[in-house]
Design a protein around this motif. Sequence first.
Motif, PDB file in Angstrom:
ATOM      1  N   ARG A   1       0.839  -1.197   0.000  1.00  0.00           N
ATOM      2  CA  ARG A   1       0.000   0.000   0.000  1.00  0.00           C
ATOM      3  C   ARG A   1       0.874   1.246   0.000  1.00  0.00           C
ATOM      4  N   PRO A   2       0.376   2.331  -0.580  1.00  0.00           N
ATOM      5  CA  PRO A   2       1.152   3.575  -0.626  1.00  0.00           C
ATOM      6  C   PRO A   2       1.356   4.164   0.760  1.00  0.00           C
ATOM      7  N   ALA A   3       2.425   4.937   0.882  1.00  0.00           N
ATOM      8  CA  ALA A   3       2.679   5.653   2.126  1.00  0.00           C
ATOM      9  C   ALA A   3       1.669   6.786   2.251  1.00  0.00           C
ATOM     10  N   THR A   4       1.151   6.979   3.441  1.00  0.00           N
ATOM     11  CA  THR A   4       0.145   8.016   3.647  1.00  0.00           C
ATOM     12  C   THR A   4       0.106   8.392   5.106  1.00  0.00           C
ATOM     13  N   ARG A   5      -0.709   9.406   5.433  1.00  0.00           N
ATOM     14  CA  ARG A   5      -0.848   9.856   6.816  1.00  0.00           C
ATOM     15  C   ARG A   5      -2.308  10.173   7.113  1.00  0.00           C
ATOM     16  N   GLY A   6      -2.678   9.993   8.356  1.00  0.00           N
ATOM     17  CA  GLY A   6      -3.968  10.455   8.845  1.00  0.00           C
ATOM     18  C   GLY A   6      -5.165   9.890   8.118  1.00  0.00           C
ATOM     19  N   SER A   7      -5.106   8.650   7.669  1.00  0.00           N
ATOM     20  CA  SER A   7      -6.229   8.044   6.935  1.00  0.00           C
ATOM     21  C   SER A   7      -6.463   6.635   7.450  1.00  0.00           C
ATOM     22  N   ALA A   8      -6.784   6.551   8.740  1.00  0.00           N
ATOM     23  CA  ALA A   8      -6.856   5.240   9.390  1.00  0.00           C
ATOM     24  C   ALA A   8      -7.892   4.332   8.739  1.00  0.00           C
TER      25      ALA A   8
END
Length: 827
Positions: free
Chosen positions: A105-112
Amino acid sequence: MPPAPQAEAPHSSGVALELLVHGVGGTTPQEMLGDPRTTRITGDDTAAVHRRTEDVGAEQHPERHRDGPIAEAYCWSNLTSGNGSRALWLLLLPFMVVNLAHWMRPATRGSARTVRLHGVLVRLVALSLTVLLTAAACEVALDLVAWQCAGTPDCSGQRSWLGFLSTQQDGWFAQPGRRLAVAALVPTAVVGLLWYLSNRTWSAYESQRPLTWDQPDSTDTDDDTDGTDTDTDGTDGTDDTTDDDRTAGTDPAPGTPPGAPLVRPALGRPGFWYGRRLVARLRAAHTAAGFLTVAAAVGGAAARHDRAADSPVPAVAGVLFETVLTLCALVVVAVICHRGRSERRLDNRLDRALTTFLPGTALALLVWAVVYAAWSRPAWVSSGALPGEAVFRTLALGQGLLVVVLAVVALSLYRRAPEPRTTLHGLGGPAVAMLACALGGVMTGGVAQRVADWLDGPGTPGMGAGADIEGPPVLLSWQASVIPVLLLLLLPPLVWLAVRTARHARRLGPAIEAEYEEKHPEPGRTRHIARTRATAALTDSAPGILGLLSAATLLLGAGAVTGSWLTGEVPGLAMDGTGPFLESAAETAQSTGSWMTGFGVILLVTLGRRAYRDVSARRTIGILWDVGTFWPRAAHPFAPPCYAERAVPDLSSRMCAWTGSTRGRLVISGHSQGSVLAAAAVWQLPDSARRRVALLTYGSPIERLYGRWFPAYFGRVPLEGLQRSVHCWRNLWRATDPIGGPVRIDEGQGHEVDRGPLKDPLVYGRTTEHPLPEPILGHSDYQADPVFAVERAALLERLGPVVPQQAGAGAQDRGGAAQGSAGRSSG
């Protein structure tokens, strides 16, 4: 922006250790250490740390090792190689591939919630593959053998081993339901074997519980969104601290809120390499799904007969059975969707009620189905084929829909924090999931096609006249027919890639001659070096080929489902009346695809057996295999075992124990896949040990493969955090290496990491110092380059007694002496 400060090296006893970690294919400790006499320091026959015999107890005599570090070799090749029977693991290839999709999966933030949805979708695709495998086993044993061949005198009369099931014998087993009950033993045994292999490999490979080290200088926060005490971060759960650019014991990155806790990256969490709880849950759910699939095939046929004809068995019995079956299937899906991995702490618990009663209940329902189907129904006669068409069509449609939704989710994650080098702009996971479904379809469909051809003798199943049996579902013939079409579609881009590589090699010629400052260049030598470099660059074209392959597979698969649904006939019959060319093309595609699917399964097993018996073949095939089995089983419990769940705790425990007892300096030196294990082990270290460790990687795929394909774990931010968390790191790479490459970390973050491209070959032609031609080393023998010893000496100097000194002339002067302290670690 000023570079992040590097921590001072703590006071050292002066003793230095180089811990060598080999790569794919492995080697012996004698070869790694350059000495025929070695002693195992710690470990067992599967994986162990070795030293030269003369270096045992070297810590008590540091004055003897002032010219270089003590060398130790960690040998882990037995975790991924062994006897030829392990080639059968390649039959689990679709399970391994879909497990890879979970980690892509792509790296991301704040998208639980979106991250959690990504994990759930991959686990559902994995579940569909288990159902597909079991359904294929049911198709072969129940439909082709017990229902069609045993129910057709022309087919069963030619096979004496089917005599007791044949309708000609008119025995107790002649009734269709009883034949199905007997044949159900085959798919049940397949499911039981998968459960056994998963349970046994867990005990042999992944059950080693890591040591727990105190972490007073880092904070593990628990920010789960589901309110439980488990954590799914970095896999399918809450917010992604893998992409948090703060690592334990380092300064927070710019933009970090003041007072924020220092959070360890995903691969550094205590429970990352110990997934016992999730594997047990998934094993229970997938085992139950397999048993339920067999129960549906056996009991469903009897229930349909009871509803459609006068039967001595009341129709309500079938309705009750199907109702309970549906409820159990819903429970399995709920278990798959409910919980992911626990990583923030070493979770040694088991959901014993679930892992015990779910497979047990499914097995009891299967026994119920067998008894129900075996009940006497004298008027029941088998004809045609079992209604498996709808099952395979539903599976194909469901897999395609899940992959499309997964692609939408992955794109949404990627757009929130895009990283340019991420594979296919975040669509690597969906592409690999589609590939897993295609492999599952080819392997299962190929077996069904070959068994049908064998049972039908000279006839062709599905082609009507001359066939003794109706054959497998029409969809399987359509899916086999698209394989030749797929290969033809891939031919133009592959030819274009070959032409582009040849042109690139020609353009490299003048630059290579200028690089070596050769006054009298040899065209043949120049072409050889240029071709090697251009071919090594093909690795970076793999994502595009995979994207084309997956997109074409999705579209052609949709066409196969549509064609089988609209026509209800195999392609050879469906195209009758469309013209000689189309009729001939359809029949050719059908027959060629059918043989290709069966041949593919045989080729897979043959290559796998050769890979485990031939070292050179193992190094070639083992590259992708070792990447696949590096990751824990987070999506499919029947995937081959994860060797890193043993190797990473081994390495981190050894480093912690040695630095804690000697207070000495340590360089962990990893080649190829060994560099990935080394980095993962460094992430697991407590801060007190990490400050005494330098990282030396060479021929490393850590960014070129792992950073691009697994950006949430080895992307730019995690690698920059790794650079800040270790005292110093150096990465060596060559342009002729098809696997290793630069780490590409911004130099503003601290000391420069990359050193390269190194010259390969070291010398262009013959010289007085090199009278014989120097080989092009590519991915191997990095220690043969003098730069290796220089850089290792520089790392040790930075770890120096009190304040690290910059590597300079002193390191250059000591390079030759230091080189003799370690042998080969290349795999």
